[in-house]
Design a protein around this motif. Sequence first.
Motif, PDB file in Angstrom:
ATOM      1  N   ILE A  24       0.712  -0.827   0.369  1.00 18.85           N
ATOM      2  CA  ILE A  24       0.143   0.000   0.045  1.00 18.85           C
ATOM      3  C   ILE A  24       0.884   1.387  -0.367  1.00 18.85           C
ATOM      4  CG2 ILE A  24      -1.524   1.551   1.389  1.00 18.85           C
ATOM      5  CD1 ILE A  24      -2.914  -0.963   0.047  1.00 18.85           C
ATOM      6  N   MET A  27       2.095   1.688  -3.625  1.00 16.33           N
ATOM      7  CA  MET A  27       1.215   1.772  -4.203  1.00 16.33           C
ATOM      8  C   MET A  27       0.926   3.408  -3.627  1.00 16.33           C
ATOM      9  SD  MET A  27      -0.154  -0.462  -5.655  1.00 16.33           S
ATOM     10  CE  MET A  27      -0.905   0.493  -6.425  1.00 16.33           C
ATOM     11  N   VAL A  35       1.049  10.863 -11.385  1.00 17.44           N
ATOM     12  CA  VAL A  35       0.166  11.481 -11.502  1.00 17.44           C
ATOM     13  C   VAL A  35       0.909  12.682 -12.326  1.00 17.44           C
ATOM     14  CG1 VAL A  35      -1.972  12.214 -11.486  1.00 17.44           C
ATOM     15  CG2 VAL A  35      -1.987  10.095 -10.808  1.00 17.44           C
ATOM     16  N   LYS A  47      -0.603  -0.616 -11.745  1.00 14.76           N
ATOM     17  CA  LYS A  47      -1.815  -1.504 -11.316  1.00 14.76           C
ATOM     18  C   LYS A  47      -1.805  -2.876 -11.119  1.00 14.76           C
ATOM     19  CE  LYS A  47      -3.905  -0.044 -15.851  1.00 14.76           C
ATOM     20  NZ  LYS A  47      -4.007  -0.060 -17.179  1.00 14.76           N
ATOM     21  N   PHE A  51      -3.755  -4.904  -8.583  1.00 11.64           N
ATOM     22  CA  PHE A  51      -4.715  -5.568  -8.752  1.00 11.64           C
ATOM     23  C   PHE A  51      -4.846  -7.229  -7.580  1.00 11.64           C
ATOM     24  CE2 PHE A  51      -6.361  -9.627 -11.433  1.00 11.64           C
ATOM     25  CZ  PHE A  51      -7.634  -9.745 -11.073  1.00 11.64           C
ATOM     26  N   VAL A  53      -2.895  -6.934  -4.504  1.00 13.39           N
ATOM     27  CA  VAL A  53      -2.655  -6.335  -2.917  1.00 13.39           C
ATOM     28  C   VAL A  53      -4.982  -6.699  -2.985  1.00 13.39           C
ATOM     29  CG1 VAL A  53      -3.748  -3.906  -3.091  1.00 13.39           C
ATOM     30  CG2 VAL A  53      -1.988  -4.835  -1.793  1.00 13.39           C
ATOM     31  N   THR A  95      -8.250  -0.451   1.986  1.00 16.14           N
ATOM     32  CA  THR A  95      -7.262  -1.318   0.382  1.00 16.14           C
ATOM     33  C   THR A  95      -8.210  -1.808  -0.066  1.00 16.14           C
ATOM     34  OG1 THR A  95      -7.610  -2.801   2.788  1.00 16.14           O
ATOM     35  CG2 THR A  95      -5.621  -1.643   2.349  1.00 16.14           C
ATOM     36  N   PRO A  99      -8.100  -0.445  -4.843  1.00 11.94           N
ATOM     37  CA  PRO A  99      -8.335  -1.400  -6.272  1.00 11.94           C
ATOM     38  C   PRO A  99      -9.486  -1.308  -6.657  1.00 11.94           C
ATOM     39  CG  PRO A  99      -7.592  -2.335  -4.214  1.00 11.94           C
ATOM     40  CD  PRO A  99      -8.351  -1.757  -3.647  1.00 11.94           C
ATOM     41  N   LEU A 113      -6.384  -4.455 -18.343  1.00 11.77           N
ATOM     42  CA  LEU A 113      -6.027  -4.459 -17.426  1.00 11.77           C
ATOM     43  C   LEU A 113      -4.861  -5.376 -17.737  1.00 11.77           C
ATOM     44  CD1 LEU A 113      -5.082  -4.257 -14.581  1.00 11.77           C
ATOM     45  CD2 LEU A 113      -6.600  -6.097 -13.249  1.00 11.77           C
ATOM     46  N   HIS A 148     -10.830   7.013  -6.370  1.00 11.21           N
ATOM     47  CA  HIS A 148      -9.824   6.792  -6.409  1.00 11.21           C
ATOM     48  C   HIS A 148      -8.426   7.928  -5.996  1.00 11.21           C
ATOM     49  CE1 HIS A 148      -6.506   3.145  -7.661  1.00 11.21           C
ATOM     50  NE2 HIS A 148      -6.121   4.713  -8.106  1.00 11.21           N
ATOM     51  N   GLY A 152      -7.289   8.111  -1.954  1.00 15.67           N
ATOM     52  CA  GLY A 152      -5.823   7.766  -1.923  1.00 15.67           C
ATOM     53  C   GLY A 152      -5.053   9.168  -0.858  1.00 15.67           C
ATOM     54  N   TYR A 153      -6.031   9.924  -0.937  1.00 12.64           N
ATOM     55  CA  TYR A 153      -5.103  10.626   0.148  1.00 12.64           C
ATOM     56  C   TYR A 153      -5.658  11.184   1.219  1.00 12.64           C
ATOM     57  CZ  TYR A 153      -2.915  13.306  -3.746  1.00 12.64           C
ATOM     58  OH  TYR A 153      -2.188  13.767  -5.068  1.00 12.64           O
ATOM     59  N   LEU A 155      -6.454   7.821   2.651  1.00 14.74           N
ATOM     60  CA  LEU A 155      -5.437   6.611   2.997  1.00 14.74           C
ATOM     61  C   LEU A 155      -4.230   7.577   2.879  1.00 14.74           C
ATOM     62  CD1 LEU A 155      -4.788   3.957   3.970  1.00 14.74           C
ATOM     63  CD2 LEU A 155      -4.834   3.163   1.028  1.00 14.74           C
TER      64      LEU A 155
HETATM   65  C1  HEM Z   1      -4.540  -0.028  -3.155  1.00 14.40           C
HETATM   66  C2  HEM Z   1      -4.207  -0.263  -4.159  1.00 14.40           C
HETATM   67  C3  HEM Z   1      -4.363   0.994  -4.801  1.00 14.40           C
HETATM   68  C4  HEM Z   1      -3.637   2.198  -4.585  1.00 14.40           C
HETATM   69  C5  HEM Z   1      -3.326   2.903  -2.917  1.00 14.40           C
HETATM   70  C6  HEM Z   1      -3.500   3.209  -5.250  1.00 14.40           C
HETATM   71  C7  HEM Z   1      -2.759   4.813  -5.128  1.00 14.40           C
HETATM   72  C8  HEM Z   1      -3.137   5.542  -6.160  1.00 14.40           C
HETATM   73  C9  HEM Z   1      -2.743   7.251  -5.965  1.00 14.40           C
HETATM   74  C10 HEM Z   1      -2.725   7.915  -4.818  1.00 14.40           C
HETATM   75  C11 HEM Z   1      -2.726   7.995  -7.207  1.00 14.40           C
HETATM   76  C12 HEM Z   1      -2.765   9.200  -7.608  1.00 14.40           C
HETATM   77  C13 HEM Z   1      -4.183   9.501  -7.223  1.00 14.40           C
HETATM   78  C14 HEM Z   1      -4.022  11.477  -7.724  1.00 14.40           C
HETATM   79  O1  HEM Z   1      -2.922  11.830  -7.415  1.00 14.40           O
HETATM   80  O2  HEM Z   1      -5.064  11.406  -8.596  1.00 14.40           O
HETATM   81  C15 HEM Z   1      -3.331   6.840  -8.259  1.00 14.40           C
HETATM   82  C16 HEM Z   1      -3.926   7.161  -9.636  1.00 14.40           C
HETATM   83  C17 HEM Z   1      -3.717   6.209 -10.343  1.00 14.40           C
HETATM   84  N1  HEM Z   1      -4.058   4.870  -9.886  1.00 14.40           N
HETATM   85 FE1  HEM Z   1      -3.789   3.421  -8.199  1.00 14.40          FE
HETATM   86  N2  HEM Z   1      -3.504   2.434  -6.325  1.00 14.40           N
HETATM   87  C18 HEM Z   1      -4.622   1.822  -6.042  1.00 14.40           C
HETATM   88  C19 HEM Z   1      -5.031   0.665  -6.887  1.00 14.40           C
HETATM   89  C20 HEM Z   1      -4.790   0.364  -8.842  1.00 14.40           C
HETATM   90  C21 HEM Z   1      -5.567  -0.069  -9.793  1.00 14.40           C
HETATM   91  C22 HEM Z   1      -5.932  -1.823  -9.245  1.00 14.40           C
HETATM   92  C23 HEM Z   1      -5.367   0.432 -11.081  1.00 14.40           C
HETATM   93  C24 HEM Z   1      -6.041  -0.078 -12.134  1.00 14.40           C
HETATM   94  C25 HEM Z   1      -6.561  -1.138 -12.433  1.00 14.40           C
HETATM   95  C26 HEM Z   1      -5.047   1.729 -10.465  1.00 14.40           C
HETATM   96  C27 HEM Z   1      -5.371   2.906 -11.437  1.00 14.40           C
HETATM   97  C28 HEM Z   1      -4.935   3.984 -11.220  1.00 14.40           C
HETATM   98  C29 HEM Z   1      -4.431   5.113 -12.580  1.00 14.40           C
HETATM   99  C30 HEM Z   1      -5.278   4.648 -13.756  1.00 14.40           C
HETATM  100  C31 HEM Z   1      -4.123   6.489 -11.981  1.00 14.40           C
HETATM  101  C32 HEM Z   1      -4.285   7.689 -12.907  1.00 14.40           C
HETATM  102  C33 HEM Z   1      -5.587   8.571 -12.864  1.00 14.40           C
HETATM  103  C34 HEM Z   1      -5.055   9.698 -13.020  1.00 14.40           C
HETATM  104  O3  HEM Z   1      -4.811   9.844 -14.238  1.00 14.40           O
HETATM  105  O4  HEM Z   1      -6.462  10.451 -12.394  1.00 14.40           O
HETATM  106  N3  HEM Z   1      -4.545   2.104  -9.364  1.00 14.40           N
HETATM  107  N4  HEM Z   1      -3.014   5.253  -7.667  1.00 14.40           N
END
Ligand code: HEM
Length: 186
Positions: A24, A27, A35, A47, A51, A53, A95, A99, A113, A148, A152-153, A155
């Motif tokens: 985590i 992630m 980003v 990604k 998946f 986790v 958590t 995802p 994916l 998400h 995220g923030y 978390l």
């Molecule tokens: C416990 C699991 C996860 C955590 C803690 C996590 C955390 C984060 C965080 C903190 C961001 C940045 C958010 C932002 O500033 O907008 C992010 C972006 C992103 N995550 Fe995750 N993530 C997780 C799982 C996943 C999974 C499973 C996928 C896809 C299958 C995914 C796809 C993405 C995508 C596409 C972005 C970019 C979103 C954007 O462009 O605004 N994440 N994630």
Amino acid sequence: MQYDTHQKFSPTTLFLHWTVGLIIIGMLASGVYMVEQNAYWVFSWHKSFGFIVLFLALARVAWRMKNGWPTAAGDYSALVHGVAKVIHWVLILSTLLMPISGLMTSVLGGHGLSVFGLEVFAQNFSVEDPEKTLPINYELSKLGGTVHHYLGYVLIGAVVLHVAGALKHHIMDKDGTLRRMLGKSI
Ligand code: HEM
Ligand code: HEM
């Protein structure tokens, strides 16, 4: 099957806490980094680990339901217990929801994916222009993206408070809270 006792945590609790916890933290760091820096090479790693986790987090929830929550290692007021409990709930629910919302963003956005190169959900290519991907459900993909982003923030804040709490127990209260999560008896 070994369960948690007040004196010592089971190997299952230790394994699930530290694998999920460390992934985590990775992630959150990779999500913010990719980003902010537009680092597209990080996306497939993010990604794939995200998946995996999801299944560890589901196993952890099942384990919590079977084993129950740990009893406090020290003697604290109802308020302190309440705050720790709320933070544990935020951690465990996020958590799962992180995802799920990440999958909604990518898969329903039509991007598909692959988990370490193995395709789990195919990209949704446009019939007219095979170079282009089309969303499967634009509204739900956007909703996933919003959850998400904000969760995220939330978390990140919960993890900071949680780690600060663990260190306070260890350094200031000098109780067995952290030692027990490191596999030692108290
Ligand atoms: C416990 C699991 C996860 C955590 C803690 C996590 C955390 C984060 C965080 C903190 C961001 C940045 C958010 C932002 O500033 O907008 C992010 C972006 C992103 N995550 Fe995750 N993530 C997780 C799982 C996943 C999974 C499973 C996928 C896809 C299958 C995914 C796809 C993405 C995508 C596409 C972005 C970019 C979103 C954007 O462009 O605004 N994440 N994630
Ligand atoms: C270096 C980072 C971390 C440290 C030092 C740490 C430390 C601890 C300690 C000492 C406990 C036991 C609390 C008690 O006995 O009541 C605990 C429990 C817990 N931690 Fe962490 N933790 C860390 C990271 C994380 C992360 C990133 C998560 C997010 C998923 C997390 C989620 C939980 C949960 C849900 C519990 C409740 C017991 C359980 O389900 O295993 N921890 N942590």
